[in-house]
Design a protein around this motif. Structure first.
Motif, PDB file in Angstrom:
ATOM      1  N   PRO A  43       0.839  -1.202   0.000  1.00  0.00           N
ATOM      2  CA  PRO A  43       0.000   0.000   0.000  1.00  0.00           C
ATOM      3  C   PRO A  43       0.873   1.252   0.000  1.00  0.00           C
ATOM      4  N   LEU A  44       0.511   2.245  -0.719  1.00  0.00           N
ATOM      5  CA  LEU A  44       1.189   3.551  -0.864  1.00  0.00           C
ATOM      6  C   LEU A  44       2.545   3.496  -1.571  1.00  0.00           C
ATOM      7  N   ILE A  45       3.220   2.335  -1.500  1.00  0.00           N
ATOM      8  CA  ILE A  45       4.558   2.243  -2.112  1.00  0.00           C
ATOM      9  C   ILE A  45       4.463   1.569  -3.478  1.00  0.00           C
ATOM     10  N   VAL A  73      -0.728  -3.052 -11.702  1.00  0.00           N
ATOM     11  CA  VAL A  73       0.445  -2.849 -10.852  1.00  0.00           C
ATOM     12  C   VAL A  73       0.291  -1.477 -10.184  1.00  0.00           C
ATOM     13  N   SER A  74       0.940  -1.306  -9.041  1.00  0.00           N
ATOM     14  CA  SER A  74       0.893   0.015  -8.400  1.00  0.00           C
ATOM     15  C   SER A  74       2.283   0.599  -8.328  1.00  0.00           C
ATOM     16  N   VAL A  75       2.374   1.892  -8.591  1.00  0.00           N
ATOM     17  CA  VAL A  75       3.633   2.615  -8.425  1.00  0.00           C
ATOM     18  C   VAL A  75       3.300   3.772  -7.498  1.00  0.00           C
ATOM     19  N   GLY A  76       3.847   3.707  -6.271  1.00  0.00           N
ATOM     20  CA  GLY A  76       3.455   4.690  -5.265  1.00  0.00           C
ATOM     21  C   GLY A  76       1.944   4.613  -5.099  1.00  0.00           C
ATOM     22  N   HIS A 107       0.754  15.110 -10.327  1.00  0.00           N
ATOM     23  CA  HIS A 107       1.016  16.457  -9.807  1.00  0.00           C
ATOM     24  C   HIS A 107       2.182  17.167 -10.480  1.00  0.00           C
ATOM     25  N   SER A 108       3.263  16.414 -10.769  1.00  0.00           N
ATOM     26  CA  SER A 108       4.418  17.074 -11.389  1.00  0.00           C
ATOM     27  C   SER A 108       4.045  17.568 -12.799  1.00  0.00           C
ATOM     28  N   ALA A 109       3.279  16.744 -13.538  1.00  0.00           N
ATOM     29  CA  ALA A 109       2.880  17.155 -14.895  1.00  0.00           C
ATOM     30  C   ALA A 109       1.944  18.353 -14.822  1.00  0.00           C
ATOM     31  N   HIS A 110       1.099  18.362 -13.794  1.00  0.00           N
ATOM     32  CA  HIS A 110       0.160  19.468 -13.581  1.00  0.00           C
ATOM     33  C   HIS A 110       0.944  20.773 -13.355  1.00  0.00           C
ATOM     34  N   MET A 111       2.033  20.655 -12.604  1.00  0.00           N
ATOM     35  CA  MET A 111       2.868  21.831 -12.319  1.00  0.00           C
ATOM     36  C   MET A 111       3.568  22.300 -13.606  1.00  0.00           C
ATOM     37  N   LEU A 112       4.119  21.343 -14.372  1.00  0.00           N
ATOM     38  CA  LEU A 112       4.878  21.700 -15.575  1.00  0.00           C
ATOM     39  C   LEU A 112       3.996  22.319 -16.662  1.00  0.00           C
ATOM     40  N   THR A 113       2.698  22.056 -16.592  1.00  0.00           N
ATOM     41  CA  THR A 113       1.822  22.527 -17.669  1.00  0.00           C
ATOM     42  C   THR A 113       0.877  23.639 -17.175  1.00  0.00           C
ATOM     43  N   GLU A 114       1.327  24.356 -16.154  1.00  0.00           N
ATOM     44  CA  GLU A 114       0.560  25.482 -15.585  1.00  0.00           C
ATOM     45  C   GLU A 114      -0.888  25.081 -15.272  1.00  0.00           C
ATOM     46  N   GLY A 115      -1.032  23.882 -14.693  1.00  0.00           N
ATOM     47  CA  GLY A 115      -2.371  23.432 -14.293  1.00  0.00           C
ATOM     48  C   GLY A 115      -3.049  22.597 -15.376  1.00  0.00           C
ATOM     49  N   MET A 222       4.255  10.851  -5.249  1.00  0.00           N
ATOM     50  CA  MET A 222       3.881   9.769  -4.317  1.00  0.00           C
ATOM     51  C   MET A 222       3.048  10.355  -3.177  1.00  0.00           C
ATOM     52  N   PHE A 223       3.450  11.540  -2.721  1.00  0.00           N
ATOM     53  CA  PHE A 223       2.753  12.181  -1.588  1.00  0.00           C
ATOM     54  C   PHE A 223       2.373  13.614  -1.993  1.00  0.00           C
TER      55      PHE A 223
END
Ligand code: HEM
Length: 502
Positions: A43-45, A73-76, A107-115, A222-223
């Motif tokens: 879980p979570l990982i 499969v789960s990644v994070g 979240h990282s992609a959301h940040m890189l693309t100005e939302g 992940m978090f």
């Protein structure tokens, strides 16, 4: 003392509580839906093996042998379904219409693309549809003339003499970067630059660094709560580098707005400005809200950078393969000499008569799959694939690399063999079923119509002009490097000799 024991207990209780909720949720999902099988994931990982993997696409092929072509499969915290054969991919992307056409919120992609205000990472919304429609139309208009050739030939006039002057072994990356950059620079901004242009050098450096650094993911993904409290040095560095790239695009966009002339639509950026002006005139408030400065800037940024990264990598693979495969290189050159001759540069029109050359590029794109895992999809509703249930909002990955290395579809799968794509008359035949570098369906590559002629022009010109070899002692096997979303051949050097001097 009592206080710290109590607070420690509280933290433990909260964590255990969270874990129990998560396990119950997962078990409920398993009972409610017949989800695809997959490896054990914490879980979570998620799967420890996946988190540690250098190349996810390879681990996924290993899992598909054990669990079948469709597995979970789960990644994070990301729970994903991975599709590893052409049947499941066609079922999801083509037959199921829009069921798989959404993108997950990363979240990282959301940040890189100005939302997520771009095309690539945008949710499946009317805004995404509008930008895709305007972009397809603008690219089609641009490609209608022979501007692509003019731009490339100008760029070739800069690069070819410099390449010819290289003494001994060198890395051709800079030259390939410039040829591709100038094509996308012309498409998007109507400009062309020289090899030592500071903006070109900075753009390429930042793009490569971002691709390299985003490769093994972000703790923030992940978090996600971290984004609100504290972010890692890596996250902040990439954010800053990306902002620098955005500011370049922003400046170019503003310059275009200042010099815009409705009677002379110069390029892709002008087409976007025109679309906004038309919406203004027709007083379509809803459409106007979807054409904000940020949306338009992100759309141009997408076309510009998605086009550059994928095409430079593909051409890098092409040069590297040709240098290690002299017999195939000679056959490509024989065909170009016969169809184009030596006195003029290849054109887009020559493509239909350069079947072996095209087939060679197809094989480069199979064995050097530039985007091995594509871009994550997400489901917009409860749906099914490969006989399993896929609940709404599940992340779905397409393993293009698995498709291109599937022994059920490719005989002698590791062999570089352009004849796979040719019919009995030596002409380019039907596309092999399991060849899908540009993906398919609603979210299929928007730039395929630019990429194909562009790759053809650059590859055919390089083959026409140079005999390319590897320095003595180089391992002819091609190794992949990095772990970014884009697969790159490990750094290499080649020796080029002008063919008309041989
Ligand atoms: C060798 C060249 C290229 C390859 C292999 C490639 C591959 C891909 C792949 C695999 C996807 C993901 C499709 C999916 O989600 O299922 C994609 C999406 C996309 N590509 Fe390309 N691409 C290439 C060149 C280009 C070029 C030249 C442009 C721009 C002119 C471009 C613009 C885009 C855009 C905007 C998307 C997002 C589409 C959407 O989400 O609606 N690509 N590409």
């Amino acid at each position: 003392m009592l206080y710290s024991v109590l607070s420690a207990l509280n933290v433990q209780t909260v964590l255990i509580g969270l874990l129990v909720v998560l396990v119950v949720y997962k078990l409920r999902q398993r009972w409610k839906y017949n989800v695809p099988p997959g490896p054990f994931c914490w879980p979570l990982i998620g799967s420890y093996e996946v988190i540690q993997a250098k190349f996810l696409h390879e681990i996924f092929v290993k899992y598909s042998k054990k669990y079948g072509p469709v597995f979970t499969v789960s990644v994070g915290p990301y729970h994903m379904v991975v599709l590893n054969d052409i049947n499941s991919v066609t079922e999801a992307l083509v037959k199921s219409k829009s069921d798989f056409a959404d993108r997950p919120l990363v979240h990282s992609a959301h940040m890189l693309t100005e939302g997520s205000k771009d095309i690539i990472f945008a949710k499946y919304t009317p805004t995404w549809k509008l930008h895709r429609k305007i972009s397809v139309k603008a690219l089609r208009q641009y490609l209608a003339g022979n501007r692509l050739e003019e731009v490339l030939h100008a760029s070739m006039n800069i690069c070819l003499p410099l390449m010819a002057k290289e003494n001994g072994a060198f890395n051709p990356e800079n030259y390939i970067d410039l040829m591709v950059f100038n094509i996308l620079n012309a498409v998007c901004f109507g400009e062309s630059v020289e090899l030592d242009d500071p903006e070109f050098m900075r753009f390429m450096k930042l793009s490569k660094k971002i691709n390299e650094m985003t490769g093994n993911g972000f703790v923030e993904d992940m978090f996600p709560i971290m984004c609100k409290i504290w972010t890692t040095h890596k996250y902040r560095t990439i954010h800053n580098m990306n902002n620098e790239l955005i500011s370049i695009i922003k400046r170019k966009f503003e310059e275009h707005e200042e010099t815009f002339n409705i009677d002379n639509v110069r390029d892709f950026t002008d087409s976007l400005i025109l679309a906004r002006k038309e919406a203004e005139q027709e007083e379509k408030a809803e459409i106007l809200s979807q054409l904000s400065d940020t949306h338009l800037r992100q759309t141009v940024f997408n076309i510009f950078s998605a086009g550059i990264e994928t095409s430079t990598v593909t051409l890098g693979f092409a040069v590297r393969y040709m240098a290690g495969l002299p017999e195939i290189q000679s056959k490509v050159q024989e065909e170009i000499d016969r169809v184009v001759g030596k006195d003029r540069l290849p054109t887009v029109k020559d493509r239909e008569n350069l079947s072996y050359t095209e087939a060679t590029l197809h094989e480069v794109m199979r064995l050097g799959t530039a985007v091995p895992l594509g871009i994550p999809h997400s489901t917009i509703c409860d749906t099914r694939v490969g006989g399993y249930d896929v609940p709404k909002d599940t992340m779905v990955m397409i393993n293009h690399w698995a498709l291109h290395n599937d022994p059920n579809y490719w005989k002698d799968v590791k062999k570089f063999d352009p004849t796979r794509y040719l019919d009995e008359n030596g002409k380019l035949g039907m596309k092999p079923e399991s060849w899908l570098p540009f993906s398919a369906g609603r979210r299929g590559c928007l730039g395929e119509s630019v990429a194909k002629p562009e790759l053809h022009l650059i590859f055919a010109t390089l083959m026409q002009k140079f005999k390319i070899t590897l320095p003595e002692g180089t391992n002819p096997e091609i190794e992949l490097c990095g772990s970014g979303a884009i697969a790159i051949p490990a750094p290499y050097k080649v020796i080029v000799k002008e063919r008309n001097l041989l």
